[in-house]
Write an enzyme that holds these catalytic residues in place. Structure first.
Site, mmCIF file in Angstrom:
data_model
loop_
_atom_site.group_PDB
_atom_site.id
_atom_site.type_symbol
_atom_site.label_atom_id
_atom_site.label_comp_id
_atom_site.label_asym_id
_atom_site.label_seq_id
_atom_site.Cartn_x
_atom_site.Cartn_y
_atom_site.Cartn_z
ATOM 1 N N TYR A 144 0.859 -1.183 0.000
ATOM 2 C CA TYR A 144 0.000 0.000 0.000
ATOM 3 C C TYR A 144 0.893 1.230 0.000
ATOM 4 C CZ TYR A 144 -3.423 3.462 1.564
ATOM 5 O OH TYR A 144 -4.231 4.579 1.669
ATOM 6 N N ASP A 239 9.397 2.104 -0.518
ATOM 7 C CA ASP A 239 8.446 2.885 0.273
ATOM 8 C C ASP A 239 8.715 2.555 1.735
ATOM 9 O OD1 ASP A 239 6.337 3.799 1.757
ATOM 10 O OD2 ASP A 239 4.785 3.182 0.336
ATOM 11 N N LYS A 267 5.376 9.277 8.318
ATOM 12 C CA LYS A 267 5.150 8.825 9.699
ATOM 13 C C LYS A 267 6.203 9.315 10.694
ATOM 14 C CE LYS A 267 2.252 5.029 8.153
ATOM 15 N NZ LYS A 267 0.855 5.104 8.504
HETATM 16 N N1 HOZ Z 1 -3.193 3.828 5.822
HETATM 17 C C1 HOZ Z 1 -2.955 3.861 7.216
HETATM 18 C C2 HOZ Z 1 -2.601 2.533 7.756
HETATM 19 N N2 HOZ Z 1 -1.756 1.727 7.023
HETATM 20 C C3 HOZ Z 1 -4.159 4.347 7.968
HETATM 21 C C4 HOZ Z 1 -4.051 5.726 8.384
HETATM 22 C C5 HOZ Z 1 -5.147 6.171 9.354
HETATM 23 O O1 HOZ Z 1 -6.250 5.714 9.307
HETATM 24 O O2 HOZ Z 1 -4.838 7.009 10.173
#
Ligand code: HOZ
Length: 427
Positions: A144, A239, A267
């Site tokens: 992802y 990534d 992050k």
């Molecule tokens: N795409 C994020 C987890 N892999 C989620 C981000 C969120 O909901 O804060």
């Protein structure tokens, strides 16, 4: 456990926000019931608006490696805010963060700061296309990379949680140039590249899959990817939005000793504030405007709040013993969970790299996305609620990683193992 205030907050939020949440996986619909609305966090704990306390392993989905409201981060953000929140002009803070990143991450000679992981991957791919003059890209099934149109094909995270094969609203034409191959499978990658000779701009992947649970690369896999992409003039993009500064100070690339051409970050480098970054070889990064013709811009990019939180966080992570502590706490947690599933005869696959971990309820090996998809999500649902009722918060999805942070005490870990063992005994 009382959750009436969260229930009414959710009933109200759904009137104004789709699903009542600003990111799909925060909604508890795949585990049933309503999400808990959070009032505050401190150290390893979060507190919901009904007054319940939880030991938190979501960590805002990865960034909070120092825990919630770390005093130094709060101080840095306050200090930055008091001098102005955004200027749309360069500040020396941005150079300071860029310098820390360049010194830490082996593949990065130059870096651009953006506002999210999505922006980072989207921009890195644009640069790779500009650099190579090619259109096609290859991604890995289950990885992802944010909600970029052409990267939602066979994506992990919420796309996997909600069982979608891709996303509505993405014209077929946009995804036409995205090819997907399985993780840990260099042979399929080779044949895909050969079938699209001289057309592939880049291969993008999470070097440790972190949005389908946790799936580490097989020994030698990343080296093979490095060789194959080099042979074909394909830009290799890691990534590391999740793994950067998480599995090691220099990310998964330094953990495994494989250096890509470009890297995406997010992050942790924002210490809990919105941030992203992409960087790589100077020669490639010189394609970015105003040096080159690949355009990318952002009003709030490099804003002093996020950058200050990031600098403070990365400085803490540079202190001796940090990664050893993360490793040892996470190892204790993982072995406690493994002991519990073994003792109670529950089919499980335990996966961990450093402070990222996942327990899949499956009798299969999980070495790629198809393996992860064999997990019993109903059993996960029971596990999730059992933990929450005992004051332990994990992500409401079988496909989202758990994160141990520096503020998880031995007591937190022991309490969690005890809670999980009770839950597992009753599955
Ligand atoms: N795409 C994020 C987890 N892999 C989620 C981000 C969120 O909901 O804060």
């Amino acid at each position: 456990m009382e959750s009436n205030k969260s229930l009414s907050a959710w009933q109200k939020s759904q009137q104004y926000i789709p699903g009542g949440v600003n990111s799909p996986v925060r909604n508890f619909s795949k585990v049933g019931e309503h999400p808990r609305f959070i009032d505050r966090g401190a150290g390893s704990k979060i507190y919901d608006i009904d007054g319940n306390e939880y030991i938190d392993y979501v960590a805002s989905w990865g960034p909070l490696v120092l825990g919630h409201a770390h005093p130094d981060v709060v101080k840095a953000v306050n200090a930055a805010a008091s001098r102005g929140t955004s200027f749309g002009a360069p500040t020396t803070l941005e150079t300071e963060l860029a310098e820390i990143i360049v010194n830490a991450v082996p593949s990065i000679e130059q870096v651009r700061l953006v506002n999210s992981g999505t922006e980072a991957t989207m921009s890195a791919i644009r640069v790779a296309r500009g650099y190579t003059g090619r259109d096609k890209i290859i991604k890995i099934d289950g990885c992802y990379h944010g909600h970029v149109d052409y990267l939602l094909a066979k994506a992990g995270s919420g796309v996997a949680t909600f069982g979608l094969s891709d996303s509505g609203g993405v014209p077929e034409d946009f995804a036409r140039n995205t090819l997907t191959v399985p993780f840990n499978d260099p042979e399929t990658l080779k044949t895909t590249i050969e079938a699209n000779a001289d057309e592939v701009a880049c291969l993008i992947l999470e070097p440790i899959m972190g949005n389908m649970g946790i799936i580490p690369p097989r020994e030698g896999y990343l080296n093979e990817l490095r060789e194959i992409t080099e042979q074909h003039g394909i830009v290799l993009i890691f990534d590391e939005v999740i793994t950067g500064f998480r599995v090691a100070y220099g990310g998964a690339q330094s953990y495994y000793g494989v250096i890509p051409d470009m890297t995406c970050l997010g992050k942790i480098i924002g210490g809990g504030l919105p941030v992203g970054a992409y960087g790589g070889k100077r020669e490639i990064m010189q394609c970015v405007a105003p040096e080159g013709d690949v355009y990318q811009a952002g009003t709030l990019s490099g804003n002093p709040l996020a950058v200050s939180a990031g600098i403070t966080t990365l400085k803490k992570l540079a202190e001796p013993g940090v990664y050893e502590q993360l490793e040892s706490r996470a190892a204790t947690l993982a072995s406690g969970l493994a002991e519990a599933t073994q003792k109670h005869g529950i089919d499980a696959w335990h996966s961990r790299v450093g402070s990222m971990l996942m327990l899949y309820f499956t009798s299969e090996s999980v070495t790629d996305a198809d393996g992860a998809r064999t997990a019993d999500t109903e059993r996960f649902r029971q596990y999730f609620w059992g933990l929450l009722e005992r004051g332990v918060s994990v992500a409401p999805s079988q496909f989202e990683a758990g994160f141990v942070s520096l503020v998880h005490s031995e007591e937190d870990i022991n309490t969690t193992v005890q809670a999980a063992t009770e839950v597992i005994a009753n599955l």
